[in-house]
Scaffold this motif. Structure first.
Motif, PDB file in Angstrom:
ATOM      1  N   TYR A  14       0.865  -1.164   0.132  1.00 36.92           N
ATOM      2  CA  TYR A  14      -0.130   0.118   0.059  1.00 36.92           C
ATOM      3  C   TYR A  14       0.736   1.182  -0.016  1.00 36.92           C
ATOM      4  N   LEU A  15       0.201   2.350  -0.620  1.00 35.50           N
ATOM      5  CA  LEU A  15       1.261   3.674  -0.583  1.00 35.50           C
ATOM      6  C   LEU A  15       0.436   4.603   0.173  1.00 35.50           C
ATOM      7  N   TRP A  16       0.921   5.659   0.695  1.00 39.00           N
ATOM      8  CA  TRP A  16       0.419   6.843   1.409  1.00 39.00           C
ATOM      9  C   TRP A  16       1.084   7.868   1.278  1.00 39.00           C
ATOM     10  N   SER A  17       0.344   9.067   1.356  1.00 42.74           N
ATOM     11  CA  SER A  17       1.143  10.356   1.166  1.00 42.74           C
ATOM     12  C   SER A  17       0.550  11.281   2.072  1.00 42.74           C
ATOM     13  N   SER A  18       1.174  11.995   2.859  1.00 40.38           N
ATOM     14  CA  SER A  18       0.912  12.942   3.949  1.00 40.38           C
ATOM     15  C   SER A  18       0.099  14.147   3.364  1.00 40.38           C
ATOM     16  N   SER A  19       0.116  14.250   2.034  1.00 39.56           N
ATOM     17  CA  SER A  19      -0.416  15.522   1.462  1.00 39.56           C
ATOM     18  C   SER A  19      -1.886  15.245   1.482  1.00 39.56           C
ATOM     19  N   ARG A  20      -2.562  13.785   1.511  1.00 35.88           N
ATOM     20  CA  ARG A  20      -3.788  13.611   1.783  1.00 35.88           C
ATOM     21  C   ARG A  20      -4.454  13.606   3.126  1.00 35.88           C
ATOM     22  N   GLY A  21      -3.472  14.406   3.694  1.00 36.14           N
ATOM     23  CA  GLY A  21      -4.100  14.754   5.415  1.00 36.14           C
ATOM     24  C   GLY A  21      -3.484  13.690   6.352  1.00 36.14           C
ATOM     25  N   ASN A  22      -3.629  13.922   7.608  1.00 35.76           N
ATOM     26  CA  ASN A  22      -3.116  12.763   8.564  1.00 35.76           C
ATOM     27  C   ASN A  22      -4.315  11.941   8.931  1.00 35.76           C
ATOM     28  N   ARG A  23      -4.220  10.719   8.465  1.00 34.15           N
ATOM     29  CA  ARG A  23      -5.225   9.859   8.714  1.00 34.15           C
ATOM     30  C   ARG A  23      -5.334   9.273  10.003  1.00 34.15           C
ATOM     31  N   LEU A  24      -4.400   9.473  10.778  1.00 28.29           N
ATOM     32  CA  LEU A  24      -4.289   9.073  12.302  1.00 28.29           C
ATOM     33  C   LEU A  24      -4.941   9.813  12.988  1.00 28.29           C
TER      34      LEU A  24
ATOM     35  N   SER B 232      -3.739  -7.046   8.892  1.00 32.25           N
ATOM     36  CA  SER B 232      -2.615  -6.249   8.325  1.00 32.25           C
ATOM     37  C   SER B 232      -3.213  -5.317   6.971  1.00 32.25           C
ATOM     38  N   ASN B 233      -3.925  -6.194   6.432  1.00 32.89           N
ATOM     39  CA  ASN B 233      -4.590  -5.404   5.180  1.00 32.89           C
ATOM     40  C   ASN B 233      -5.626  -4.467   5.659  1.00 32.89           C
ATOM     41  N   SER B 234      -6.393  -4.746   6.714  1.00 31.86           N
ATOM     42  CA  SER B 234      -7.429  -3.758   7.217  1.00 31.86           C
ATOM     43  C   SER B 234      -6.827  -2.556   7.538  1.00 31.86           C
ATOM     44  N   ILE B 235      -5.665  -2.556   8.523  1.00 28.91           N
ATOM     45  CA  ILE B 235      -5.202  -1.301   9.078  1.00 28.91           C
ATOM     46  C   ILE B 235      -4.398  -0.662   7.728  1.00 28.91           C
ATOM     47  N   CYS B 236      -3.947  -0.962   6.934  1.00 26.60           N
ATOM     48  CA  CYS B 236      -3.182  -0.349   5.656  1.00 26.60           C
ATOM     49  C   CYS B 236      -4.455   0.228   4.678  1.00 26.60           C
ATOM     50  N   LYS B 237      -5.722  -0.539   4.615  1.00 24.20           N
ATOM     51  CA  LYS B 237      -6.695   0.250   3.830  1.00 24.20           C
ATOM     52  C   LYS B 237      -7.147   1.393   4.702  1.00 24.20           C
ATOM     53  N   ALA B 238      -7.049   1.324   5.819  1.00 22.20           N
ATOM     54  CA  ALA B 238      -7.496   2.550   6.779  1.00 22.20           C
ATOM     55  C   ALA B 238      -6.674   3.683   6.463  1.00 22.20           C
ATOM     56  N   PHE B 239      -5.231   3.342   6.476  1.00 25.69           N
ATOM     57  CA  PHE B 239      -4.421   4.548   6.669  1.00 25.69           C
ATOM     58  C   PHE B 239      -3.576   4.810   5.533  1.00 25.69           C
ATOM     59  N   CYS B 240      -3.807   4.123   4.536  1.00 25.92           N
ATOM     60  CA  CYS B 240      -2.967   4.352   3.021  1.00 25.92           C
ATOM     61  C   CYS B 240      -4.061   5.008   2.320  1.00 25.92           C
ATOM     62  N   ASP B 241      -3.379   5.534   0.917  1.00 25.98           N
ATOM     63  CA  ASP B 241      -4.239   5.955   0.035  1.00 25.98           C
ATOM     64  C   ASP B 241      -4.778   4.999  -0.842  1.00 25.98           C
TER      65      ASP B 241
ATOM     66  N   PHE C 135      -8.345  -4.173  13.492  1.00 23.03           N
ATOM     67  CA  PHE C 135      -8.447  -2.756  13.409  1.00 23.03           C
ATOM     68  C   PHE C 135     -10.103  -2.477  13.387  1.00 23.03           C
ATOM     69  N   ASP C 136     -10.773  -3.170  12.572  1.00 24.67           N
ATOM     70  CA  ASP C 136     -12.309  -2.987  12.767  1.00 24.67           C
ATOM     71  C   ASP C 136     -12.972  -3.151  14.109  1.00 24.67           C
ATOM     72  N   PHE C 137     -12.247  -3.862  14.943  1.00 27.35           N
ATOM     73  CA  PHE C 137     -12.651  -4.195  16.044  1.00 27.35           C
ATOM     74  C   PHE C 137     -12.434  -2.870  16.740  1.00 27.35           C
ATOM     75  N   VAL C 138     -11.250  -2.248  16.820  1.00 30.17           N
ATOM     76  CA  VAL C 138     -11.009  -1.190  17.653  1.00 30.17           C
ATOM     77  C   VAL C 138     -11.725   0.088  17.123  1.00 30.17           C
ATOM     78  N   ASN C 139     -11.773   0.204  15.749  1.00 32.46           N
ATOM     79  CA  ASN C 139     -12.665   1.072  15.431  1.00 32.46           C
ATOM     80  C   ASN C 139     -14.190   1.108  15.946  1.00 32.46           C
ATOM     81  N   LEU C 140     -14.510  -0.150  16.061  1.00 38.52           N
ATOM     82  CA  LEU C 140     -16.110  -0.385  16.588  1.00 38.52           C
ATOM     83  C   LEU C 140     -16.018   0.140  18.028  1.00 38.52           C
ATOM     84  N   MET C 141     -14.992  -0.065  18.854  1.00 39.42           N
ATOM     85  CA  MET C 141     -14.847   0.226  20.214  1.00 39.42           C
ATOM     86  C   MET C 141     -14.778   1.831  19.987  1.00 39.42           C
ATOM     87  N   PHE C 142     -14.127   2.443  19.183  1.00 40.04           N
ATOM     88  CA  PHE C 142     -14.018   3.821  19.268  1.00 40.04           C
ATOM     89  C   PHE C 142     -15.453   4.254  18.753  1.00 40.04           C
TER      90      PHE C 142
END
Lengths: 366, 73
Positions: free
Chosen positions: A170-180, A344-353, B33-40
């Protein structure tokens, strides 16, 4: 045509030199790609590497009737992954289906001798040394630590009807805003519940052992993973820390207990021109140009099973992003993640572009 | 409470069938991650704070409902 090809397990110094020369030739031809594995192969040939621990290694070249190399690989049988015989560091000229077929027959012959019942292409001895052949984006330079190959390599194994196991990056760029930022309340909770420590080179053995233990525990049920020994990781980390800063390997402690880690680094391949290999010159460049690298790589995130629902992975990503930001780096790439790895895919999908390059491992029963 | 949570899971995670014994990861297929997001999201919805160690101890839908009900009291 096939009668003219022969697979040879190489042993002599001269043959090893030819193997290296062939590899360099292939990379020079594919001028986008940086060879990050040449140093490892040279070490293998010298016999001075822990890579050889608990493994049987057979470098194989397929030669034509004029003794020219058509394709080559390092065939590895690892005691820790006893079902598999591995085709590692594969390289080939174009249109060499017959030669690759001869190579695979030789590998199967070796595998059967050791009782392996599966063959895997693209695993470099152990997942920590690399996994997967490039499956797309063949026109782009590879980032540090991942393989690069022309599209045609895939055709050989598809034609031989290997099964495919896909890996995602996965790729991310901070120009897309801080996803955290939307997860600030979780990050604050994690920051107050856990302590984060950088790798301390003055306590190299201690931290290196934590790294090995966490790897062995966090990834123990992952496909192709098998137990690492302390020496292997110590050797690997010593090499990486020639380039990396201590903040590239961050550990999370719950009380006194190490429970997770994240490994990231700037993409050192930015310091190497395509067609060349990663080596001493890159090391010297790194001393002066570290802060000029524009992209980072998150290589590994490991969290012990019982801490996975806590959000610790998000806390670790935040720790890495803080350090990456301090270097002025505004974009990054994840390392490969098995398509079947939901967490791991799930966290990347959430935080990457989005999804970036894909890699593929080929395997078949033998 | 369970009906409220059912509606919430349907809307946010497209989960149709929910009962108390179901494990969020094994049965409902949520990633960590889905689980943590659910808690959130539930913290926001019910205006509660779920402590980090409770993130780790909530495994089933029943665990979650018991926890939220206690918090709301």
């Amino acid at each position: 045509m096939i009668g003219f090809m022969r697979a040879v397990v190489i042993e002599t110094r001269k043959q090893k030199k030819q193997f290296i020369k062939f590899r360099k030739r292939i990379y020079r031809k594919n001028s986008n790609f940086v060879d990050d594995n040449l140093g490892m192969i040279k070490q293998l040939f010298s016999g001075k590497t822990c890579f050889l621990d608990n493994k049987k290694v057979f470098p194989i070249c397929v030669l034509d009737n004029e003794s020219n190399i058509r394709c080559q690989c390092v065939c590895v049988y690892a005691d820790g992954l006893s079902d598999y015989i591995q085709v590692c560091f594969f390289e080939s000229l174009e249109d060499q289906f017959e030669a690759v077929e001869v190579m695979i027959k030789k590998v199967i012959e070796i595998g059967k001798k050791y009782g392996a019942n599966k063959l895997v292409v693209g695993l470099n001895g152990h997942v920590n040394y690399g996994l997967g052949l490039l499956a797309d984006h063949f026109d782009l330079k590879n980032s540090f630590g991942v393989s690069a190959n022309p599209e045609s390599y895939n055709d050989y194994f598809k034609k031989m009807e290997f099964n495919e196991v896909f890996l995602n990056t996965y790729l991310w760029s901070s120009s897309r805003g801080n996803r955290l930022e939307p997860f600030r309340s979780i990050i604050d909770k994690i920051d107050s519940a856990y302590t984060f420590k950088f790798f301390d080179k003055n306590r190299f053995d201690y931290y290196s052992k934590i790294y090995t233990d966490l790897n062995n525990e966090c990834f123990k049920n992952h496909r192709y993973y098998y137990k690492r020994n302390y020496n292997e990781d110590e050797e690997m980390l010593k090499e990486l820390f020639c380039f990396m800063k201590p903040e590239s390997l961050i550990f999370a402690f719950y009380g006194e207990k190490p429970v997770g880690f994240i490994l990231w680094y700037p993409d050192f391949n930015e310091l190497v021109s395509g067609g060349h290999s990663f080596g001493t010159w890159t090391y010297l460049k790194n001393l002066f140009l570290y802060k000029k690298i524009r992209k980072a790589k998150i290589v590994e995130i490991g969290v012990l099973k019982e801490y996975r629902n806590s959000g610790l992975a998000i806390g670790l990503v935040n720790q890495a992003c803080l350090r990456i930001g301090e270097l002025g780096i505004d974009k990054g790439e994840s390392s490969w993640i098995l398509d079947e790895n939901l967490d791991s895919n799930s966290i990347c999908k959430a935080f990457c572009d989005g999804l970036y390059k894909r890699y593929v491992v080929y395997e078949k029963d033998i | 409470m369970i009906d409220d949570l059912k509606k919430f899971l349907k809307e946010n995670y497209n989960i149709e069938k929910v009962d108390l014994s179901l494990d969020f990861k094994k049965d409902l297929g949520l990633s960590s991650f889905d689980f943590v997001n659910l808690m959130f999201l539930l913290e926001k919805k019910y205006n509660i704070t779920i402590e980090e160690e409770n993130f780790r101890s909530i495994v089933t839908v029943g665990d979650l409902i018991t926890y939220i009900e206690k918090k709301e009291r």
